[in-house]
Design an enzyme around this catalytic site. Structure first.
Site, PDB file in Angstrom:
ATOM      1  N   LYS A 128       0.833  -1.201   0.000  1.00 56.92           N
ATOM      2  CA  LYS A 128       0.000   0.000   0.000  1.00 56.92           C
ATOM      3  C   LYS A 128       0.870   1.255   0.000  1.00 56.92           C
ATOM      4  CE  LYS A 128      -1.895   1.432   3.863  1.00 56.92           C
ATOM      5  NZ  LYS A 128      -1.355   2.811   4.050  1.00 56.92           N
ATOM      6  N   ASP A 147      -5.953   1.204   0.628  1.00 56.11           N
ATOM      7  CA  ASP A 147      -6.070   1.589   2.031  1.00 56.11           C
ATOM      8  C   ASP A 147      -7.484   1.279   2.526  1.00 56.11           C
ATOM      9  OD1 ASP A 147      -7.702   3.580   1.055  1.00 56.11           O
ATOM     10  OD2 ASP A 147      -6.368   5.227   1.557  1.00 56.11           O
TER      11      ASP A 147
END
Length: 207
Positions: A128, A147
């Site tokens: 991420k 996220d």
């Protein structure tokens, strides 16, 4: 689609700002984005960006010691570890300290390869964070920043059944492929779709 069209000019403006960071080949600006993304796990993007600004204002990001950096990270979670991550990355990648990240990245051909390299070589950076960093230096055209905001919207849209408790490399790439397919289906580029889904949660186009 109406929401997308209403914020599309703002998205395009922000993505062009990100592309300029890479085109200008500025190692310091690239490191600022790297530091920001290292701060983001389990912390709000706004708090992380404010912390980076404080470090810059006090000449700590490039020159500060552990205590100096740590003390300015009291608005993000896990500040001890994150201060160490920033210092380690600084020693590796800031000009006059180590290798130039800009020059090194030019030797890696594809964005997925760049992302894999970041995850393996930058402590504190998962898929991420690496995806977020690459997007913020203009390389996010075909990768997703998964996220909690994006995952929540993926579930709402029926792209996934449940939000996973953790994302290893394999699962991250599987879910990214699902979002890529949805992006193609609705006709919104993947790097634009990230902003649209984030906007639904936060009400603004941010970083």
């Amino acid at each position: 689609m109406c929401l997308y069209l209403s914020i599309k000019p703002e998205i395009e403006k922000r993505l062009e700002e990100f592309r300029r960071v890479w085109r200008n080949g500025d190692d310091e600006k690239i490191f600022i984005e790297l530091s920001f993304c290292l701060l983001t796990p389990q912390s709000s993007a706004k708090s992380c960006w404010r912390a980076v600004q404080l470090l810059l204002e006090k000449d700590l990001l490039f020159e500060g010691d552990f205590e100096g950096i740590r003390n300015e990270l009291n608005i993000v979670r896990f500040r001890n570890n994150k201060a160490r991550y920033i210092m380690e990355a600084r020693d590796k990648f800031v000009m006059k300290r180590g290798e130039s990240l800009f020059r090194y990245f030019r030797t890696i051909e594809s964005v997925p390869e760049k992302r894999d390299w970041l995850v393996k070589n930058v402590k504190g950076m998962g898929y991420k964070e690496a995806s977020h960093f690459l997007r913020n230096i203009g390389m996010g055209q075909d990768i997703a920043i998964l996220d909690r905001h994006i995952l929540k919207n993926m579930k709402h849209l029926g792209i996934l059944a449940e939000i996973p408790k953790s994302l290893g490399a394999g699962l991250y790439k599987q879910l990214e492929e699902k979002l890529r397919a949805f992006s193609s289906e609705v006709g919104i580029p993947l790097d634009h779709l990230d902003f649209v889904l984030w906007y639904k949660e936060a009400g603004e186009v941010f970083k």
